[in-house]
Design a protein around this motif. Structure first.
Motif, PDB file in Angstrom:
ATOM      1  N   CYS A 166       0.844  -1.204   0.000  1.00 16.07           N
ATOM      2  CA  CYS A 166       0.000   0.000   0.000  1.00 16.07           C
ATOM      3  C   CYS A 166       0.882   1.259   0.000  1.00 16.07           C
ATOM      4  CB  CYS A 166      -0.899   0.016   1.229  1.00 16.07           C
ATOM      5  SG  CYS A 166      -2.061  -1.364   1.300  1.00 16.07           S
ATOM      6  N   THR A 167       0.430   2.288  -0.746  1.00  8.61           N
ATOM      7  CA  THR A 167       1.096   3.601  -0.700  1.00  8.61           C
ATOM      8  C   THR A 167       0.119   4.616  -0.101  1.00  8.61           C
ATOM      9  OG1 THR A 167       0.335   4.153  -2.925  1.00  8.61           O
ATOM     10  CG2 THR A 167       2.495   3.079  -2.729  1.00  8.61           C
ATOM     11  N   ASN A 168       0.659   5.693   0.489  1.00  6.64           N
ATOM     12  CA  ASN A 168      -0.189   6.711   1.110  1.00  6.64           C
ATOM     13  C   ASN A 168      -0.663   7.677   0.028  1.00  6.64           C
ATOM     14  OD1 ASN A 168      -1.512   8.258   2.971  1.00  6.64           O
ATOM     15  ND2 ASN A 168       0.301   9.461   3.517  1.00  6.64           N
ATOM     16  N   ASP A 169      -1.968   7.592  -0.294  1.00 10.10           N
ATOM     17  CA  ASP A 169      -2.524   8.498  -1.291  1.00 10.10           C
ATOM     18  C   ASP A 169      -2.824   9.858  -0.650  1.00 10.10           C
ATOM     19  OD1 ASP A 169      -2.940   6.769  -3.742  1.00 10.10           O
ATOM     20  OD2 ASP A 169      -3.915   5.551  -2.202  1.00 10.10           O
ATOM     21  N   PRO A 170      -2.743  10.926  -1.446  1.00  8.87           N
ATOM     22  CA  PRO A 170      -3.095  12.250  -0.901  1.00  8.87           C
ATOM     23  C   PRO A 170      -4.530  12.247  -0.385  1.00  8.87           C
ATOM     24  CG  PRO A 170      -2.015  12.471  -3.027  1.00  8.87           C
ATOM     25  CD  PRO A 170      -2.299  11.027  -2.854  1.00  8.87           C
ATOM     26  N   PRO A 171      -4.791  12.994   0.672  1.00  8.68           N
ATOM     27  CA  PRO A 171      -6.165  13.044   1.170  1.00  8.68           C
ATOM     28  C   PRO A 171      -7.071  13.762   0.161  1.00  8.68           C
ATOM     29  CG  PRO A 171      -4.815  14.645   2.304  1.00  8.68           C
ATOM     30  CD  PRO A 171      -3.881  13.843   1.454  1.00  8.68           C
TER      31      PRO A 171
ATOM     32  N   GLU B 257      -7.045   6.617   8.518  1.00 11.99           N
ATOM     33  CA  GLU B 257      -6.248   7.835   8.615  1.00 11.99           C
ATOM     34  C   GLU B 257      -7.080   9.006   9.193  1.00 11.99           C
ATOM     35  OE1 GLU B 257      -3.002   7.185   5.037  1.00 11.99           O
ATOM     36  OE2 GLU B 257      -4.510   8.780   4.875  1.00 11.99           O
ATOM     37  N   ILE B 258      -6.405   9.894   9.852  1.00 12.58           N
ATOM     38  CA  ILE B 258      -7.027  11.087  10.449  1.00 12.58           C
ATOM     39  C   ILE B 258      -6.571  12.329   9.662  1.00 12.58           C
ATOM     40  CG2 ILE B 258      -7.221  12.515  12.508  1.00 12.58           C
ATOM     41  CD1 ILE B 258      -6.711   9.989  14.148  1.00 12.58           C
ATOM     42  N   LEU B 259      -7.529  13.137   9.250  1.00 11.23           N
ATOM     43  CA  LEU B 259      -7.206  14.369   8.513  1.00 11.23           C
ATOM     44  C   LEU B 259      -7.283  15.570   9.463  1.00 11.23           C
ATOM     45  CD1 LEU B 259      -9.090  13.943   5.112  1.00 11.23           C
ATOM     46  CD2 LEU B 259      -6.790  13.210   5.766  1.00 11.23           C
ATOM     47  N   THR B 260      -6.307  16.449   9.318  1.00 12.76           N
ATOM     48  CA  THR B 260      -6.279  17.705  10.083  1.00 12.76           C
ATOM     49  C   THR B 260      -6.389  18.872   9.093  1.00 12.76           C
ATOM     50  OG1 THR B 260      -4.863  16.685  11.752  1.00 12.76           O
ATOM     51  CG2 THR B 260      -4.983  19.108  11.706  1.00 12.76           C
ATOM     52  N   PHE B 261      -7.350  19.807   9.387  1.00 11.41           N
ATOM     53  CA  PHE B 261      -7.554  20.931   8.456  1.00 11.41           C
ATOM     54  C   PHE B 261      -6.902  22.207   9.014  1.00 11.41           C
ATOM     55  CE2 PHE B 261     -10.899  18.131   7.017  1.00 11.41           C
ATOM     56  CZ  PHE B 261     -10.921  18.347   5.652  1.00 11.41           C
ATOM     57  N   SER B 262      -6.240  22.907   8.107  1.00 14.29           N
ATOM     58  CA  SER B 262      -5.773  24.272   8.414  1.00 14.29           C
ATOM     59  C   SER B 262      -6.432  25.231   7.408  1.00 14.29           C
ATOM     60  CB  SER B 262      -4.252  24.351   8.321  1.00 14.29           C
ATOM     61  OG  SER B 262      -3.816  24.052   7.010  1.00 14.29           O
ATOM     62  N   VAL B 263      -6.761  26.457   7.894  1.00 17.57           N
ATOM     63  CA  VAL B 263      -7.501  27.425   7.039  1.00 17.57           C
ATOM     64  C   VAL B 263      -6.741  28.755   7.012  1.00 17.57           C
ATOM     65  CG1 VAL B 263      -9.684  28.614   6.649  1.00 17.57           C
ATOM     66  CG2 VAL B 263      -9.659  26.294   7.671  1.00 17.57           C
ATOM     67  N   ALA B 264      -6.568  29.268   5.808  1.00 19.10           N
ATOM     68  CA  ALA B 264      -5.937  30.604   5.632  1.00 19.10           C
ATOM     69  C   ALA B 264      -6.851  31.479   4.773  1.00 19.10           C
ATOM     70  CB  ALA B 264      -4.571  30.433   4.998  1.00 19.10           C
ATOM     71  N   HIS B 265      -6.674  32.802   4.887  1.00 22.28           N
ATOM     72  CA  HIS B 265      -7.476  33.699   4.047  1.00 22.28           C
ATOM     73  C   HIS B 265      -6.637  34.946   3.733  1.00 22.28           C
ATOM     74  CE1 HIS B 265      -8.218  36.478   7.427  1.00 22.28           C
ATOM     75  NE2 HIS B 265      -8.267  35.349   8.147  1.00 22.28           N
ATOM     76  N   ASN B 266      -7.122  35.762   2.821  1.00 22.99           N
ATOM     77  CA  ASN B 266      -6.327  36.920   2.356  1.00 22.99           C
ATOM     78  C   ASN B 266      -6.957  38.276   2.727  1.00 22.99           C
ATOM     79  OD1 ASN B 266      -8.530  36.866   0.712  1.00 22.99           O
ATOM     80  ND2 ASN B 266      -7.385  36.957  -1.240  1.00 22.99           N
TER      81      ASN B 266
ATOM     82  N   ALA C 176     -13.111  37.608   0.339  1.00 19.47           N
ATOM     83  CA  ALA C 176     -11.904  36.946   0.893  1.00 19.47           C
ATOM     84  C   ALA C 176     -11.765  35.557   0.241  1.00 19.47           C
ATOM     85  CB  ALA C 176     -12.014  36.799   2.408  1.00 19.47           C
ATOM     86  N   GLU C 177     -10.533  35.223  -0.083  1.00 19.74           N
ATOM     87  CA  GLU C 177     -10.257  33.851  -0.576  1.00 19.74           C
ATOM     88  C   GLU C 177      -9.811  33.004   0.628  1.00 19.74           C
ATOM     89  OE1 GLU C 177      -8.147  32.080  -4.407  1.00 19.74           O
ATOM     90  OE2 GLU C 177      -6.681  32.818  -2.939  1.00 19.74           O
ATOM     91  N   ILE C 178     -10.586  31.983   0.886  1.00 26.01           N
ATOM     92  CA  ILE C 178     -10.273  31.085   2.009  1.00 26.01           C
ATOM     93  C   ILE C 178      -9.611  29.827   1.435  1.00 26.01           C
ATOM     94  CG2 ILE C 178     -11.247  29.759   3.916  1.00 26.01           C
ATOM     95  CD1 ILE C 178     -13.588  31.744   3.942  1.00 26.01           C
ATOM     96  N   VAL C 179      -8.476  29.489   1.977  1.00 20.64           N
ATOM     97  CA  VAL C 179      -7.715  28.312   1.522  1.00 20.64           C
ATOM     98  C   VAL C 179      -7.797  27.234   2.609  1.00 20.64           C
ATOM     99  CG1 VAL C 179      -5.489  27.433   0.773  1.00 20.64           C
ATOM    100  CG2 VAL C 179      -6.168  29.773   0.178  1.00 20.64           C
ATOM    101  N   LEU C 180      -8.416  26.057   2.255  1.00 21.49           N
ATOM    102  CA  LEU C 180      -8.520  24.933   3.189  1.00 21.49           C
ATOM    103  C   LEU C 180      -7.476  23.884   2.811  1.00 21.49           C
ATOM    104  CD1 LEU C 180     -11.524  26.244   2.899  1.00 21.49           C
ATOM    105  CD2 LEU C 180     -12.229  24.176   4.114  1.00 21.49           C
ATOM    106  N   THR C 181      -6.657  23.508   3.758  1.00 18.89           N
ATOM    107  CA  THR C 181      -5.606  22.495   3.530  1.00 18.89           C
ATOM    108  C   THR C 181      -5.840  21.317   4.492  1.00 18.89           C
ATOM    109  OG1 THR C 181      -4.024  24.171   2.851  1.00 18.89           O
ATOM    110  CG2 THR C 181      -3.149  22.015   3.538  1.00 18.89           C
ATOM    111  N   ALA C 182      -5.998  20.086   3.919  1.00 24.74           N
ATOM    112  CA  ALA C 182      -6.162  18.848   4.724  1.00 24.74           C
ATOM    113  C   ALA C 182      -4.843  18.096   4.719  1.00 24.74           C
ATOM    114  CB  ALA C 182      -7.266  17.975   4.156  1.00 24.74           C
ATOM    115  N   THR C 183      -4.410  17.698   5.908  1.00 23.52           N
ATOM    116  CA  THR C 183      -3.152  16.929   6.066  1.00 23.52           C
ATOM    117  C   THR C 183      -3.483  15.599   6.749  1.00 23.52           C
ATOM    118  OG1 THR C 183      -1.908  18.977   6.314  1.00 23.52           O
ATOM    119  CG2 THR C 183      -0.846  16.937   7.036  1.00 23.52           C
ATOM    120  N   ASP C 184      -3.041  14.428   6.107  1.00 26.62           N
ATOM    121  CA  ASP C 184      -3.298  13.124   6.740  1.00 26.62           C
ATOM    122  C   ASP C 184      -2.130  12.739   7.640  1.00 26.62           C
ATOM    123  OD1 ASP C 184      -1.231  12.068   5.181  1.00 26.62           O
ATOM    124  OD2 ASP C 184      -2.572  11.270   3.655  1.00 26.62           O
ATOM    125  N   ASN C 185      -2.300  11.631   8.337  1.00 25.77           N
ATOM    126  CA  ASN C 185      -1.237  11.155   9.236  1.00 25.77           C
ATOM    127  C   ASN C 185      -0.541   9.928   8.664  1.00 25.77           C
ATOM    128  OD1 ASN C 185      -3.390   9.430   9.518  1.00 25.77           O
ATOM    129  ND2 ASN C 185      -3.144   9.110  11.726  1.00 25.77           N
ATOM    130  N   GLY C 186      -0.564   9.817   7.329  1.00 24.85           N
ATOM    131  CA  GLY C 186       0.114   8.703   6.698  1.00 24.85           C
ATOM    132  C   GLY C 186       1.619   8.898   6.680  1.00 24.85           C
TER     133      GLY C 186
END
Length: 561
Positions: free
Chosen positions: A441-446, A483-492, A520-530
């Motif tokens: 198995c390989t870790n696929d992007p969330p 897998e557990i996803l963690t979200f981070s949010v940024a905006h301009n 405002a542009e909101i950027v959502l980034t999901a990061t897995d724990n793979g």
């Protein structure tokens, strides 16, 4: 005096008495066993003397006969010693081997009477009486003694007759009925000991055997690796019932000695066990005919006249040729990686050392084909196949379904073109092998979906906080569900928010500044724990529309005029 002094043990004598009137008596004793006539002359004179011209007075001699009449005296002999012979043997040798046993002069000093010098012209015959009448069955010709003392007898041809201390009373009888001893139990005893020997063992051998080449190397084998023909030899005997009696016969076992012509047909054996089981193991790829000689022996004495060698029998073991199984060598295992490209799923020389049969002739005459079955076919977009790349090599090729990983097995079968006319009608033959396969198995992007790419609200709607429920939906592959996803949010546009946007569970939350409006542009980034951690980013446009605010005024203090 007398003319036959041998008639007397005490010679005749006249004895005078001293009393008056004087008389004379005749006294004599006859010799034992003597009879006949003796003429006796008696001479009488006195003892007056011859002085003065006198003479002893004499009377004329008197002559008379003493007749001792003859009786029929019992005959006599001197018996010989005990006799010992071996069972199943005869008294002769060579062409006369079945002649009776003979013992000249067993009885000696045979006499018709005790009359020394005057033997009676009488016929003599020995009479033998068994103490145990059943012993008579041990002889074809019972023991007999001739009138000159020769003992002879003939053993029963029924094999294995034996006995110990076979006893017979022996008495001599003359033609007038006189016997040498009476009663019978006072007669001398003849003892004949028939000594038991180790007789040869015996067995009935089975018939010829026909088998197929390599029949014990099949997978699974049609018979056990060692072929066992039970009761091939039967009616097995170490000898007759008395084998436990003779010296060197105790605890015997039958042993089958085996010699083989064309020994190369066998990997082991052939042998015949003591219970008559024929066993052998075929040599791989060997066929032909083997002549086998089996010698039956026992573990008893083999010193003559004993013998431990029984009959010899011969059998043939025929090994018929067959279409041998094809053979091949493959990689021990396959390790692939999830989402491998077609180029990476090509395994040249995966199979090597391919043969179509046991010998060169068979190998050149046949063709082969591979089949392969996966235990998890759903993992392949193109199922595995094995393709010949040469006469002895082949490659493995397959394509994986994207995002599939895990463990499975590949069952590989190589079939040849076979020969329907081969042994026992066997056609094509096959070889099988199962190998493990692992798709790592390989870790696929969330991945996640947004409720909308644009959010539009009016000014001051979110001054006390705003929630967009179910805004984020997480999309995961089955193997990555843990897998557990963690979200981070940024905006301009920080001037737009008192509380910056963030993800709470699946909801998007934020609070705007009062009377503020704009985009405002909101950027959502999901990061897995793979391993390694991977991220995915999506963008959302937030539009805060301006609103018409109500007019405002200030009331001044009352003025008095």
């Amino acid at each position: 005096m007398n003319d036959n002094p041998m008639l007397f043990s005490v010679q005749p004598e006249v004895i005078w008495s001293n009393a008056m009137p004087r008389v004379a008596s005749l006294a004599y004793a006859s010799a034992p066993g003597m009879c006949g006539i003796a003429t006796v002359t008696v001479h009488l004179e006195d003892t007056g003397g011859t002085a003065n011209g006198c003479s002893d007075t004499m009377v004329p001699d008197r002559v008379f006969r003493i007749i001792i009449e003859c009786d029929n005296d019992k005959p006599s002999f001197v018996p010989g010693p005990a006799v010992s012979v071996f069972e199943d043997h005869w008294g002769g040798s060579g062409s006369s081997a079945i002649a009776p046993f003979r013992y000249p002069n067993w009885a000696t000093q045979i006499s018709t009477s005790d009359n020394v010098g005057t033997p009676e012209l009488q016929g003599l015959q020995f009479d033998l009486v068994f103490l145990n009448p059943a012993d008579r069955n041990l002889f074809l010709q019972p023991p007999a003694i001739s009138n000159i003392g020769e003992l002879s007898f003939h053993l029963n041809p029924d094999a294995n007759s034996f006995g110990r201390d076979i006893q017979m009373y022996v008495r001599l009888v003359d033609s007038d009925g006189a016997v040498s001893c009476e009663p019978l139990d006072t007669c001398p005893v003849l003892s004949i000991n028939i000594i038991p020997i180790n007789d040869p063992p015996s067995a009935s051998c089975g018939g010829d055997i026909t088998v197929c080449e390599d029949m014990m190397q099949e997978d699974p084998p049609s018979v056990p690796p060692v072929l066992a023909v039970t009761n091939w030899a039967n009616n097995i005997k170490v000898g007759p019932a008395n084998e436990g009696v003779c010296m060197g016969c105790e605890g015997q076992e039958v042993v089958f000695g085996v010699s083989t012509v064309n020994r190369d047909l066998f990997a082991a054996g052939p042998i015949v066990s003591s219970d008559g089981t024929l066993q052998f193991e075929l040599a791989p790829d060997a066929y032909g005919v083997a002549l086998v000689t089996v010698q039956v022996t026992d573990t008893g004495d083999n010193t003559l006249p004993s013998s431990n060698r029984g009959p010899t029998c011969t059998l043939s073991i025929t090994v018929l040729p067959v279409a041998d199984r094809p053979t091949f060598t493959s990689s021990a295992a396959i390790v692939a990686t999830e989402d491998d490209t077609a180029a990476k799923s090509n395994y040249p020389n995966f199979v090597t050392d391919i043969t179509m049969g046991g010998d060169t002739k068979e190998n050149l005459a046949q063709s082969g084909r591979f089949s392969i079955t996966a235990s998890r076919p759903e993992m392949f977009s193109v199922e595995p196949v094995i393709e010949f790349t040469g006469t002895t090599t082949a490659r493995l090729r397959f394509e994986l379904v994207p995002d599939q990983c895990g463990d499975l097995t590949l069952d590989i079968t190589l079939r040849d073109s076979g020969d329907t006319a081969s042994c026992q009608g066997k056609g094509e033959t096959a070889s099988n092998r199962t190998i493990p396969m692992q798709v790592l198995c390989t870790n696929d992007p969330p991945d996640f979906d947004l409720l909308s790419n644009t959010i539009t609200i009016c000014e001051d709607i979110a001054v006390n906080g705003h929630t967009v429920p179910n805004f984020v939906t997480i999309v995961q592959h089955p193997q990555e569900e843990a897998e557990i996803l963690t979200f981070s949010v940024a905006h301009n546009n920080p001037a737009l928010f008192t509380v910056a946007p963030y993800i709470d569970g699946s909801a998007l939350r934020f609070t705007t500044v009062r009377d503020a409006f704009g985009s405002a542009e909101i950027v959502l980034t999901a990061t897995d724990n793979g391993v390694p951690p991977l991220t995915a980013t999506k963008r959302v446009t937030l539009n805060v529309l301006p609103a018409v605010d109500p007019p405002q005024y200030t009331v001044q203090m009352h003025v008095s005029v």
